[in-house]
Design an enzyme around this catalytic site. Structure first.
Site, PDB file in Angstrom:
ATOM      1  N   ASN A  13       0.840  -1.321   0.238  1.00  0.00           N
ATOM      2  CA  ASN A  13       0.046  -0.193  -0.092  1.00  0.00           C
ATOM      3  C   ASN A  13       0.928   1.317  -0.189  1.00  0.00           C
ATOM      4  OD1 ASN A  13      -1.572   2.167   0.535  1.00  0.00           O
ATOM      5  ND2 ASN A  13      -2.046   1.497   2.594  1.00  0.00           N
ATOM      6  N   LYS A  15       0.322   4.265  -0.135  1.00  0.00           N
ATOM      7  CA  LYS A  15      -0.483   5.367   0.498  1.00  0.00           C
ATOM      8  C   LYS A  15      -0.386   6.491  -0.628  1.00  0.00           C
ATOM      9  CE  LYS A  15       0.400   3.650   5.031  1.00  0.00           C
ATOM     10  NZ  LYS A  15       0.250   3.799   6.466  1.00  0.00           N
ATOM     11  N   HIS A 100      -9.479   1.145   4.638  1.00  0.00           N
ATOM     12  CA  HIS A 100      -8.247   1.558   5.509  1.00  0.00           C
ATOM     13  C   HIS A 100      -8.506   2.542   6.515  1.00  0.00           C
ATOM     14  CE1 HIS A 100      -4.088   2.669   6.111  1.00  0.00           C
ATOM     15  NE2 HIS A 100      -4.055   1.648   5.706  1.00  0.00           N
ATOM     16  N   GLU A 102      -6.885   4.928   7.803  1.00  0.00           N
ATOM     17  CA  GLU A 102      -6.839   6.362   7.317  1.00  0.00           C
ATOM     18  C   GLU A 102      -8.092   6.984   6.933  1.00  0.00           C
ATOM     19  OE1 GLU A 102      -2.952   5.824   5.480  1.00  0.00           O
ATOM     20  OE2 GLU A 102      -1.960   5.228   7.372  1.00  0.00           O
ATOM     21  N   GLU A 172      -5.773  -4.848  10.206  1.00  0.00           N
ATOM     22  CA  GLU A 172      -4.561  -3.932  10.836  1.00  0.00           C
ATOM     23  C   GLU A 172      -4.783  -2.988  11.862  1.00  0.00           C
ATOM     24  OE1 GLU A 172      -2.562  -2.894   6.504  1.00  0.00           O
ATOM     25  OE2 GLU A 172      -4.170  -1.278   7.072  1.00  0.00           O
ATOM     26  N   GLY A 178       2.245   2.445  10.763  1.00  0.00           N
ATOM     27  CA  GLY A 178       3.108   3.453  10.558  1.00  0.00           C
ATOM     28  C   GLY A 178       3.690   3.622  12.000  1.00  0.00           C
ATOM     29  N   SER A 216       3.031  -2.219  10.152  1.00  0.00           N
ATOM     30  CA  SER A 216       4.488  -2.300  10.709  1.00  0.00           C
ATOM     31  C   SER A 216       5.236  -3.617  10.428  1.00  0.00           C
ATOM     32  CB  SER A 216       4.933  -2.013  12.104  1.00  0.00           C
ATOM     33  OG  SER A 216       4.492  -0.342  12.244  1.00  0.00           O
TER      34      SER A 216
HETATM   35  C1  PEP Z   1      -0.991   0.163   5.802  1.00  0.00           C
HETATM   36  O1  PEP Z   1      -0.847   1.357   5.592  1.00  0.00           O
HETATM   37  O2  PEP Z   1      -1.689  -0.532   5.432  1.00  0.00           O
HETATM   38  C2  PEP Z   1      -0.068  -0.156   6.807  1.00  0.00           C
HETATM   39  C3  PEP Z   1      -0.065  -1.487   7.160  1.00  0.00           C
HETATM   40  O3  PEP Z   1       1.208   0.739   6.869  1.00  0.00           O
HETATM   41  P1  PEP Z   1       2.562   0.144   7.861  1.00  0.00           P
HETATM   42  O4  PEP Z   1       2.986  -1.063   7.170  1.00  0.00           O
HETATM   43  O5  PEP Z   1       3.496   1.513   7.124  1.00  0.00           O
HETATM   44  O6  PEP Z   1       2.072   0.212   9.105  1.00  0.00           O
END
Ligand code: PEP
Length: 260
Positions: A13, A15, A100, A102, A172, A178, A216
């Site tokens: 992803n 972003k 997601h 976000e 998630e 992040g 992460s």
């Molecule tokens: C994501 O944005 O779906 C995600 C898992 O981000 P990160 O791996 O940076 O934590």
């Protein structure tokens, strides 16, 4: 319990990152690296919509699938700024992330809206990657299962068994996205097992939908996460922007795959 023999799926992803030159270098490296993956490891990238044409050009004919990070709840019309699922399909995309955290947090997307977006993605022939996850406060209050269960149920309620069987679901935890602070493999597996049971309750055909962990994931923790019996791969944010890291995570998936 015997490990389920499911294929692995690793999806990046990006972003809101990327520019033409950087994308080209990253996509070319991912294509090269993915050639070495066993057949039961699937790799994908979800890019910002303006780069779909570039992504199609560079990935067509490769092992790497592509998609977007959101789709509109409408098929067409006066919805300024929105991108409809059929438009995404015009560029050969197969994945659409929906829900997601976000988007749930910054764009106030409700569980109901996420469910409608999932329907639009399915109707267009896309594979929705439905994200669910709890905040730190919700985890600390012991509400993780209630929260992720409700998020998933809202989507499942709108789908037939056949439609639900076409989903990918990503767990998630919001506190892990992040932040550099991944869920432990035990924490992730426990939620995945819960989600798996919820999917199975919808119908036998839904029990085996790919369940990805996101939050992460890095080369250092990927293999242990992917070894868990209900973790079928990862949705990778930050680490998907670095070719070496993303490919190392794909290799971890290969190490834990049936053919790997
Ligand atoms: C994501 O944005 O779906 C995600 C898992 O981000 P990160 O791996 O940076 O934590």
């Amino acid at each position: 319990m015997l490990k389920q023999q499911r294929a692995k799926l690793v999806v990046g992803n990006w972003k809101m990152h990327g520019r033409l030159a950087a994308n080209a270098a990253l996509l070319q490296a991912v294509v090269q690296g993915s050639d070495e993956m066993p057949a039961d490891v699937r790799v994908g990238v979800c890019v910002p919509s303006p780069y779909l044409a570039q992504t199609q050009l560079l990935l067509e004919g490769s092992r790497v699938a592509w998609g977007v990070q959101d789709v509109s709840a409408f098929t067409h019309g006066a919805y300024t700024g929105e991108v409809a699922a059929p438009m995404v399909v015009d560029f050969g995309a197969t994945f659409a992330i929906v829900g997601h955290s976000e988007r749930r947090a910054y764009h106030r997307e409700s569980a109901e809206l996420v469910a409608v977006k999932t329907q639009r993605a399915l109707e267009a022939g896309l594979t929705p990657i439905v994200c669910v996850g709890e905040t730190l406060e919700e985890r600390e209050a012991g509400s993780t299962e209630r929260v992720v269960g409700a998020q998933l149920d809202e989507v499942l309620a709108k789908l037939s068994v056949q439609e639900a069987a076409r989903l990918v679901v990503a767990y998630e935890p919001v506190w892990a996205i992040g932040t550099g602070k991944s869920a432990s493999s035990e924490q992730a597996q426990a939620v995945h097992a819960f989600l798996r049971a919820r999917l199975a309750a919808k119908g036998a055909a839904v029990a085996d939908v790919p369940l990805l962990y996101g939050g992460s994931v890095k080369p250092e923790n990927a293999e242990e996460l992917f070894r868990q019996s209900d973790i079928d791969g990862g949705l990778i944010g930050g680490a998907s922007l670095k070719d070496q890291d993303f490919l190392a995570i794909c290799k971890a998936a290969a190490a834990t795959s049936v053919a790997g």
